[in-house]
Design a protein around this motif. Structure first.
Motif, PDB file in Angstrom:
ATOM      1  N   ALA A 101       0.867  -1.154  -0.090  1.00 23.60           N
ATOM      2  CA  ALA A 101      -0.231  -0.210  -0.109  1.00 23.60           C
ATOM      3  C   ALA A 101       0.961   1.159  -0.077  1.00 23.60           C
ATOM      4  N   LYS A 102       1.466   1.530  -1.110  1.00 23.33           N
ATOM      5  CA  LYS A 102       2.361   2.903  -1.155  1.00 23.33           C
ATOM      6  C   LYS A 102       1.442   4.057  -0.712  1.00 23.33           C
ATOM      7  N   ASN A 103       2.154   4.975  -0.321  1.00 25.20           N
ATOM      8  CA  ASN A 103       1.816   6.257   0.155  1.00 25.20           C
ATOM      9  C   ASN A 103       2.925   7.127   0.199  1.00 25.20           C
ATOM     10  N   VAL A 104       2.173   8.363   0.546  1.00 22.03           N
ATOM     11  CA  VAL A 104       3.383   9.470   0.606  1.00 22.03           C
ATOM     12  C   VAL A 104       2.995  10.484   1.653  1.00 22.03           C
ATOM     13  N   MET A 105       4.068  10.705   2.553  1.00 19.86           N
ATOM     14  CA  MET A 105       3.995  11.468   3.887  1.00 19.86           C
ATOM     15  C   MET A 105       4.010  13.029   3.332  1.00 19.86           C
ATOM     16  N   ILE A 106       2.958  13.731   3.661  1.00 19.58           N
ATOM     17  CA  ILE A 106       2.891  15.169   3.477  1.00 19.58           C
ATOM     18  C   ILE A 106       2.830  16.290   4.305  1.00 19.58           C
ATOM     19  N   LEU A 107       2.543  15.579   5.796  1.00 21.95           N
ATOM     20  CA  LEU A 107       2.428  16.552   6.991  1.00 21.95           C
ATOM     21  C   LEU A 107       2.996  15.651   8.186  1.00 21.95           C
ATOM     22  N   LEU A 108       3.992  16.580   8.974  1.00 22.60           N
ATOM     23  CA  LEU A 108       4.312  16.169  10.127  1.00 22.60           C
ATOM     24  C   LEU A 108       3.391  16.713  11.331  1.00 22.60           C
ATOM     25  N   THR A 109       2.763  15.899  11.985  1.00 29.43           N
ATOM     26  CA  THR A 109       1.722  16.530  12.958  1.00 29.43           C
ATOM     27  C   THR A 109       2.663  16.740  14.250  1.00 29.43           C
ATOM     28  N   ASP A 110       3.480  15.805  14.534  1.00 33.05           N
ATOM     29  CA  ASP A 110       4.130  15.777  15.785  1.00 33.05           C
ATOM     30  C   ASP A 110       5.271  14.629  15.879  1.00 33.05           C
ATOM     31  N   TYR A 111       5.843  14.669  17.028  1.00 35.23           N
ATOM     32  CA  TYR A 111       6.785  13.417  17.241  1.00 35.23           C
ATOM     33  C   TYR A 111       6.569  12.951  19.005  1.00 35.23           C
ATOM     34  N   SER A 112       6.753  11.813  18.993  1.00 36.55           N
ATOM     35  CA  SER A 112       6.358  11.324  20.222  1.00 36.55           C
ATOM     36  C   SER A 112       7.320  11.433  21.236  1.00 36.55           C
ATOM     37  N   ASN A 113       6.975  12.204  22.442  1.00 34.43           N
ATOM     38  CA  ASN A 113       7.969  12.959  23.417  1.00 34.43           C
ATOM     39  C   ASN A 113       7.669  12.478  24.724  1.00 34.43           C
ATOM     40  N   GLY A 114       7.613  11.229  24.812  1.00 33.95           N
ATOM     41  CA  GLY A 114       7.125  10.640  26.254  1.00 33.95           C
ATOM     42  C   GLY A 114       6.090   9.601  26.132  1.00 33.95           C
ATOM     43  N   ASN A 115       5.353   9.605  25.203  1.00 34.27           N
ATOM     44  CA  ASN A 115       3.952   8.620  25.302  1.00 34.27           C
ATOM     45  C   ASN A 115       4.199   7.151  25.090  1.00 34.27           C
ATOM     46  N   ILE A 148      14.844  -1.616  21.278  1.00 33.69           N
ATOM     47  CA  ILE A 148      16.196  -2.056  20.791  1.00 33.69           C
ATOM     48  C   ILE A 148      17.054  -0.733  20.564  1.00 33.69           C
ATOM     49  N   ASN A 149      16.552   0.475  20.360  1.00 35.41           N
ATOM     50  CA  ASN A 149      17.540   1.773  20.249  1.00 35.41           C
ATOM     51  C   ASN A 149      18.032   1.881  21.695  1.00 35.41           C
ATOM     52  N   GLY A 150      17.274   1.983  22.716  1.00 31.87           N
ATOM     53  CA  GLY A 150      17.919   2.145  24.095  1.00 31.87           C
ATOM     54  C   GLY A 150      18.826   1.184  24.513  1.00 31.87           C
ATOM     55  N   MET A 151      18.639  -0.172  24.086  1.00 32.34           N
ATOM     56  CA  MET A 151      19.532  -1.278  24.719  1.00 32.34           C
ATOM     57  C   MET A 151      20.929  -1.018  23.813  1.00 32.34           C
ATOM     58  N   THR A 152      20.556  -0.811  22.625  1.00 35.75           N
ATOM     59  CA  THR A 152      22.036  -0.344  21.805  1.00 35.75           C
ATOM     60  C   THR A 152      22.851   0.742  22.392  1.00 35.75           C
ATOM     61  N   LYS A 153      22.238   1.802  22.894  1.00 32.13           N
ATOM     62  CA  LYS A 153      22.927   3.001  23.626  1.00 32.13           C
ATOM     63  C   LYS A 153      23.444   2.411  24.862  1.00 32.13           C
ATOM     64  N   LEU A 154      23.158   1.389  25.571  1.00 30.45           N
ATOM     65  CA  LEU A 154      23.757   1.109  26.671  1.00 30.45           C
ATOM     66  C   LEU A 154      24.872  -0.016  26.376  1.00 30.45           C
ATOM     67  N   ASP A 208      13.345  10.340  25.563  1.00 35.13           N
ATOM     68  CA  ASP A 208      14.688   9.950  25.401  1.00 35.13           C
ATOM     69  C   ASP A 208      15.254   9.892  24.163  1.00 35.13           C
ATOM     70  N   GLU A 209      14.220   9.761  23.176  1.00 40.10           N
ATOM     71  CA  GLU A 209      14.619   9.558  21.810  1.00 40.10           C
ATOM     72  C   GLU A 209      14.071  10.530  20.909  1.00 40.10           C
ATOM     73  N   PRO A 210      14.003  11.905  20.936  1.00 38.87           N
ATOM     74  CA  PRO A 210      13.229  12.810  20.290  1.00 38.87           C
ATOM     75  C   PRO A 210      13.485  12.743  18.656  1.00 38.87           C
ATOM     76  N   GLY A 211      12.505  12.615  18.013  1.00 35.18           N
ATOM     77  CA  GLY A 211      12.646  12.468  16.602  1.00 35.18           C
ATOM     78  C   GLY A 211      12.884  11.000  16.139  1.00 35.18           C
ATOM     79  N   LEU A 212      12.739  10.107  17.009  1.00 36.73           N
ATOM     80  CA  LEU A 212      12.821   8.510  16.736  1.00 36.73           C
ATOM     81  C   LEU A 212      11.643   8.155  16.069  1.00 36.73           C
ATOM     82  N   ILE A 213      10.499   8.720  16.690  1.00 34.35           N
ATOM     83  CA  ILE A 213       8.932   8.214  16.163  1.00 34.35           C
ATOM     84  C   ILE A 213       8.375   9.623  15.711  1.00 34.35           C
ATOM     85  N   TYR A 214       8.309   9.764  14.505  1.00 33.90           N
ATOM     86  CA  TYR A 214       7.491  10.969  13.954  1.00 33.90           C
ATOM     87  C   TYR A 214       5.968  10.445  13.733  1.00 33.90           C
TER      88      TYR A 214
END
Length: 332
Positions: A101-115, A148-154, A208-214
């Motif tokens: 299901a191809k798609n094109v991202m046209i708007l960034l609404t937010d990034y996850s900041n702790g949720n 996985i990203n958090g573990m890798t940092k450690l 702890d990972e701002p911008g990891l999840i947009y």
């Protein structure tokens, strides 16, 4: 959509008479179908409810039908061709595309900041404490990526933990059972898990990972190509939404609208909103830059793509650039 009209004899006769008089000289223009957009209960997407109830989308000259779903069901509907667009994470946009299901991202609404968070059971205080233990989460989704990203940092290896595949909405029961040392979930499910296991605590979150999840609005290529002007107008409403939510004078009204949509009290929704960093269009323009790292939608998406292939969420690496159109939010 092709429409077939069956005319009664009387209606045919009426049309025939108008034609004879020269009054039916051009085809009757048909209104375009509304843009169909799937959205769900993440705060950055519930924000659209403000624009819907205030009538700002119609004021912008756009006919749009926002359809409410559970998150995974919204992506299923998009993948089945029942929607023009859907709100999702950038990684899940790639998951849909990687599975056809191809798609094109046209708007960034937010990034996850702790949720989004990894929650440890009572007595577990850090990610390092998980070594040799079990973690319950949905394999292949964003909490897996976060862990996985958090573990890798450690300096930890993926094999340092044993993953127990569990649906996100079942993780509170999984944590309460004591069978795992931690779970991965997003709010409000993460909060339910902590309330159900007294002493449970977040070990690692998306703060702890701002911008990891947009979080994005992504559109089918066909709809974007044929109705680009409408999508530009719709995206142009977004700054008005963010400003209304963030203005101290109007924030209470905005929160009441959003909390009412998801059926929770305003105070609780306000806490969830703090775990979501809403992005105005200008903020998005800074991220719509082809660069590596989590400060770029391209970099974050390439990271998610590599993760998705490694864990066989889909087989073939995706051309990330083809999934991103930065010009729409610039009115082009």
């Amino acid at each position: 959509m092709r429409l077939t009209t069956i005319l009664s004899a009387g209606r045919r006769a009426a049309l025939g008479g108008l034609a004879a008089l020269g009054l039916l000289t051009a085809p009757i223009a048909q209104a375009a179908e509304p843009l169909r957009i799937g959205y769900s209960d993440w705060p950055g997407w519930v924000a659209w409810q403000v624009a819907i109830e205030k009538g700002w989308i119609k004021e912008a000259g756009v006919e749009a039908k926002f359809e409410w779903f559970d998150y995974s069901a919204s992506m299923d509907a998009f993948s089945a061709g029942k929607l023009d667009a859907v709100t999702c994470t950038n990684g899940d946009a790639l998951v849909m595309g990687g599975n056809g299901a191809k798609n094109v991202m046209i708007l960034l609404t937010d990034y996850s900041n702790g949720n989004d968070m990894i929650v440890g059971k009572p007595g577990v205080k850090t990610l390092a404490d998980l070594k040799g233990k079990k973690v319950g989460l949905e394999v292949g989704l964003v909490e897996h990526l976060l862990l996985i990203n958090g573990m890798t940092k450690l300096g930890m290896k993926e094999t340092d933990v044993t993953l127990v595949n569990a649906k996100t909405n079942e993780t509170p029961q999984v944590l309460a059972s004591g069978d795992v040392a931690a779970i991965g979930a997003w709010q409000p499910i993460a909060g339910q898990a902590m309330r159900g296991a007294a002493g449970a605590r977040p070990l690692y979150t998306s703060a702890d990972e701002p911008g990891l999840i947009y979080d994005v609005l992504t559109v089918s290529p066909a709809s974007l190509a044929s109705r680009r002007a409408e999508w530009i107008k719709l995206v142009g409403v977004w700054d008005k939404v963010v400003a209304y939510i963030e203005d101290p004078k109007t924030q209470a009204d905005a929160v009441a609208i959003m909390a009412g949509k998801v059926g929770i009290d305003a105070a609780t929704f306000t806490r969830f909103l703090k775990g979501t960093k809403l992005m105005k269009l200008a903020d998005g323009h800074k991220v719509f830059v082809d660069a590596e790292g989590f400060g770029s939608l391209y970099g974050s998406s390439r990271y998610a793509d590599a993760f998705n292939v490694k864990y066989e969420v889909y087989k073939t690496a995706q051309d990330v650039k083809s999934y991103i159109d930065p010009a729409v939010s610039q009115g082009k």
